[in-house]
Design a protein around this motif. Structure first.
Motif, PDB file in Angstrom:
ATOM      1  N   SER A 578       1.074  -1.045   0.125  1.00  0.00           N
ATOM      2  CA  SER A 578      -0.039   0.005  -0.114  1.00  0.00           C
ATOM      3  C   SER A 578       0.943   1.098  -0.114  1.00  0.00           C
ATOM      4  O   SER A 578       1.879   1.485   0.856  1.00  0.00           O
ATOM      5  CB  SER A 578      -0.931   0.164   1.349  1.00  0.00           C
ATOM      6  OG  SER A 578      -1.730   1.212   1.157  1.00  0.00           O
ATOM      7  N   GLY A 589      -4.389  -6.833   3.812  1.00  0.00           N
ATOM      8  CA  GLY A 589      -5.612  -6.331   2.909  1.00  0.00           C
ATOM      9  C   GLY A 589      -7.073  -6.725   3.385  1.00  0.00           C
ATOM     10  O   GLY A 589      -7.888  -6.233   3.682  1.00  0.00           O
ATOM     11  N   PHE A 626     -10.269  -4.316   0.211  1.00  0.00           N
ATOM     12  CA  PHE A 626      -9.167  -4.543   1.256  1.00  0.00           C
ATOM     13  C   PHE A 626      -8.796  -3.411   2.301  1.00  0.00           C
ATOM     14  O   PHE A 626      -9.681  -2.272   2.285  1.00  0.00           O
ATOM     15  CB  PHE A 626      -7.636  -4.374   0.695  1.00  0.00           C
ATOM     16  CG  PHE A 626      -7.442  -5.520  -0.409  1.00  0.00           C
ATOM     17  CD1 PHE A 626      -8.160  -6.955  -0.170  1.00  0.00           C
ATOM     18  CD2 PHE A 626      -6.594  -5.926  -1.327  1.00  0.00           C
ATOM     19  CE1 PHE A 626      -7.835  -7.910  -0.617  1.00  0.00           C
ATOM     20  CE2 PHE A 626      -6.062  -6.957  -1.920  1.00  0.00           C
ATOM     21  CZ  PHE A 626      -6.814  -7.858  -1.669  1.00  0.00           C
ATOM     22  N   ASN A 641      -7.290   2.223  -0.632  1.00  0.00           N
ATOM     23  CA  ASN A 641      -7.800   0.679  -0.857  1.00  0.00           C
ATOM     24  C   ASN A 641      -7.142   0.313  -2.101  1.00  0.00           C
ATOM     25  O   ASN A 641      -7.364   0.545  -3.333  1.00  0.00           O
ATOM     26  CB  ASN A 641      -9.276   0.582  -0.990  1.00  0.00           C
ATOM     27  CG  ASN A 641     -10.115   0.903   0.081  1.00  0.00           C
ATOM     28  OD1 ASN A 641     -10.528   2.273   0.321  1.00  0.00           O
ATOM     29  ND2 ASN A 641     -10.434   0.124   1.151  1.00  0.00           N
ATOM     30  N   THR A 642      -6.341  -0.951  -1.686  1.00  0.00           N
ATOM     31  CA  THR A 642      -5.122  -1.302  -2.982  1.00  0.00           C
ATOM     32  C   THR A 642      -6.128  -2.720  -3.477  1.00  0.00           C
ATOM     33  O   THR A 642      -5.595  -3.328  -4.223  1.00  0.00           O
ATOM     34  CB  THR A 642      -4.011  -1.774  -2.459  1.00  0.00           C
ATOM     35  OG1 THR A 642      -4.140  -2.826  -1.458  1.00  0.00           O
ATOM     36  CG2 THR A 642      -3.164  -0.596  -2.027  1.00  0.00           C
TER      37      THR A 642
END
Length: 782
Positions: A578, A589, A626, A641-642
């Motif tokens: 991230s 995540g 995630f 948010n990845t």
């Protein structure tokens, strides 16, 4: 959003190289389930191998076993098959293994491997690698194991075993997705043997290369002691050009390998000692620069854009010692390994950081930049296990394992003028080094494990295993020079206790038909994290539960093999990188699932013709958004948010398949030969998960000031055809092959190239699959 961007100091944007680069580390990812195809596609003598398919053995459970009696999904690629297709790297034979994906980063050794959709989304690997009894590569998060998987030149290798699904109980850390195991050739105790060979390999519109190889076995004491030595050198022909400076075939290089093994076969114990050395050197890496909008090549079908050289090299030295002591009532095995791995990986960072020269320093034009990574890893392993004799009603095994890793990653970020010369005085001494840092780390793990197999009558068998492991880690981020990262030392440490288990019942309807089920767990070690706002001080282990049912069958007088496996995997606490404007680390995540079906088949049509199909359907899905990373800023927060719910796991095509055939023949003059072909298909895949970046009011995530969503890039599906032929009489053999016969233009991996100063996208960097390649080889045996 503009106000937000202007509020960011320029130097914070450059931490992508120092922090995210440190963690994400230069990379942000038998023909059948068993081995029937592996031997069935070999050479003259294939008829025997195909008729006696059930004689193939593996060491998946750390015992020598018939592959068709193991309740697990195992693929075996044999030595002869590797030779037939001219394999020199994992990418060359990955299609032979259902559910296995290999992403090529542009050179052998710049490799990511995944099994059943369990792709590495952090800086550590999800597939463990063994050479015989010894694990190689790092289990930690600071050695770039996700993109630097061991890519062993497969010479003097008797077979490659691939175990799909978690192998945590017997193989421990990192085998969360499966195991890649190279089994080397053992010295022959009874017969002297020597082999020498030479070959030529040529890539269309590219370069040519020569490979040389030698192997010999010398019995030192009849039926007691023998020595084996081997050497191989392989040229890597280049085939991509650089549109910036006009250089052609820039990705050429060489692979070198040497091995010495000594075996003793005693009455009470067997002893095996070996030293292996392999070196990979690539002058640059394969790549094609694509237009970010049209996905068409910017300059040419084989042209890249590189302002700085991108050399890559990797050296591995492995010393191993194994002892098998027959105690009468059981066997005691000791397996000791020591390895030293040194890797250099330099990337062109001109687009990312070259703008510092004009935007910050006020020079008349942008500069050029490179990032030089070095990875030094020393690894020691010791395993002791006590096991019962094979074949009884109850078979058992207990053992202990220890490993210690001492590693250093270093990064040097250089800035110069666009032509590659140093910055003018006084800027060269002040800003020529944008960052210089080292990341020393240690990884120490101790584990105990046990495995048992119960036979209930002649048809039912139950396997079970448990493993308890503890790892202790330490690292420090030491910045000694530069303006991108604050100077100083930032140490961290972590400890974890992890328990894994497996359970595998199987039932045999007959000698040729077996069904099984397997439930197992696995883990990917976590570790201490960088000290950054919003980043946790430690990332926890990723864990998964895997459930599988399978069928292994042979019928029609063992001329037909049909194997099926269906699986579901629940993956939790997934480790992901991230980062925002280059500031980043690892976080846990969320969760994802992977489920699918794998097929392996082989059909013996007459005495000379074999046909087969392998296929894998894999559906992956991120179950939830995630966990967000909240990075506090002056007056606002950045929420990252990845991965979003519904995303596919990167580099996991839904459908992959391989159709193959081989015809063997004999002539009246005593010659034996074979002609074969393999058509492989790979479905479309994504290079990443979706990233969402929100700007919210400070301390108030419900007030969204701005939002951006970055979708992953899609790689198109493709099909490629490989053909081969060979003829010989036992003392000599001539082989020829053509890989990617139709010259399919497709890509193995793809990534965006963005400026870290302005955020503007320059282009996409895509690594092509190997173009049409021709090869001829001849071997002599004495």
């Amino acid at each position: 959003m503009n106000a937000f961007q202007s509020a960011r100091p320029w130097y914070r944007k450059q931490l992508s190289l120092a922090i995210a680069g440190a963690l994400a580390c230069a990379g942000v990812p038998a023909l059948a389930q068993d081995s029937p195809g592996a031997d069935a596609q070999s050479s003259a003598g294939t008829a025997d191998a195909a008729t006696n398919l059930d004689t193939v053995v593996v060491t998946a459970n750390k015992r020598v076993e018939n592959v068709r009696e193991v309740a697990a999904s195992i693929s075996v690629v044999g030595e002869r098959q590797l030779e037939n297709i001219g394999a020199v790297s994992l990418s060359d034979y990955a299609a032979l293994i259902p559910g296995m994906q290999v992403q090529n980063g542009g050179a052998p050794g710049l490799t990511s491997v995944s099994l059943r959709g369990i792709s590495a989304m952090s800086s550590s690997a999800t597939v463990a690698t063994y050479i015989d009894e010894v694990p190689v590569g790092s289990s930690g998060i600071y050695q770039g194991a996700n993109t630097l998987m061991l890519d062993l030149l497969p010479y003097d290798v008797s077979r490659v075993e691939v175990l799909r699904g978690p192998q945590g109980t017997l193989y421990g850390a990192g085998a969360i997705g499966g195991l890649l195991k190279y089994v080397t050739r053992s010295p022959d105790m009874a017969t002297e043997e020597a082999r020498v060979g030479v070959g030529v390999r040529s890539v269309e519109d590219g370069d040519q290369g020569i490979n040389l190889r030698f192997g010999a076995t010398l019995p030192l004491q009849q039926d007691r002691m023998a020595l084996r030595m081997s050497f191989v050198r392989n040229d890597i022909p280049g085939y991509t050009d650089n549109a910036v400076d006009g250089r052609e075939d820039i990705n050429g290089g060489e692979q070198l390998g040497a091995r010495t093994a000594l075996s003793w076969d005693g009455d009470a114990f067997d002893l095996n000692m070996a030293v292996l050395h392999q070196r990979i050197r690539s002058d640059d890496r394969a790549g094609v620069a694509l237009d970010a909008d049209t996905r068409q090549p910017l300059s040419g079908e084989d042209d890249d854009l590189a302002w700085q050289p991108r050399p890559f090299s990797k050296e591995l030295t492995l010393a191993s010692l194994s002892l098998d002591w027959d105690l009468g009532w059981s066997n005691l095995v000791s397996a000791t390994g020591w390895s030293q791995t040194d890797t250099l990986d330099q990337i062109d960072a001109t687009v990312q950081f070259g703008g510092v020269a004009d935007a910050l320093l006020g020079l008349p034009e942008p500069g050029s930049s490179n990032v030089r990574y070095t990875f030094d890893l020393e690894k020691f392993t010791q395993e002791l296990r006590l096991s019962s004799k094979s074949g009884g009603t109850f078979e058992w095994m207990v053992g202990a394992f220890y490993t210690k890793e001492d590693a250093v990653q270093a990064q040097n970020v250089w800035l110069g003028q666009l032509d590659g010369s140093p910055l003018p005085v006084p800027f060269d001494s002040m800003f020529g080094t944008l960052a210089l840092l080292t990341l020393p780390s240690t990884y120490e793990e101790t584990a105990v494990f046990a495995n048992g197999s119960w036979r209930f009558g002649e048809r039912f068998k139950l396997d079970a295993g448990v493993r308890q492991a503890r790892n202790d880690q330490w690292f420090s981020q030491n910045v000694t020079e530069g303006i991108l990262v604050p100077l100083g030392e930032s140490p961290g440490e972590s400890s974890e206790d992890v328990f894994t288990w497996s359970l595998s019942p199987q039932y045999r309807f007959s000698d040729s038909v077996m069904v099984y089920a397997r439930a197992a767990t696995g883990y990917q070690p976590g570790g201490p994290n960088v000290a950054l706002p919003g980043i946790p001080p430690q990332v926890d282990s990723s864990m998964l539960d895997s459930y599988e049912i399978g069928l292994k069958s042979q019928f029609a007088d063992r001329r037909v093999t049909l194997d099926l496996a269906a699986f579901r995997i629940d993956w939790e606490d997934i480790q992901v990188a991230s980062s925002f404007n280059g500031i980043g680390g690892l976080v846990n995540g969320g969760a994802a699932t992977s489920e699918g079906v794998e097929l392996s088949s082989l059909f013996r049509v007459g005495d000379n013709l074999s046909l087969g199909v392998n296929a894998a359907y894999t559906k992956t899905e991120v179950k939830n958004d995630f966990e967000p990373t909240v990075i506090p800023q002056a007056g606002f927060d950045v929420v990252l948010n990845t991965g979003l719910a519904g995303d596919r796991i990167p580099y996991t095509p839904k459908l992959t398949w391989t159709a193959f055939g081989e015809y063997t023949f004999s002539t009246a003059g005593g010659l034996n030969g074979q002609v074969g072909a393999m058509l492989r298909g790979v479905g479309s895949q994504l290079n990443d998960t979706t990233e969402r970046q929100r700007v919210t009011a400070s301390g108030d995530p419900s007030t969204i000031l701005d939002e951006q969503v970055f979708a992953p890039l899609e790689l198109d599906s493709y099909r490629a055809l490989d053909v081969y032929a060979g003829i010989g009489n036992g003392r000599w053999e001539l082989r020829a092959y053509v890989n990617n016969v139709t010259g399919e233009q497709a890509y193995s991996s793809m990534s965006p190239v963005d400026s870290e100063i302005t955020g503007a996208r320059s282009h996409l960097l895509a690594v092509p699959i190997q173009p049409r390649t021709f090869g001829v080889e001849i071997d002599f045996r004495f």
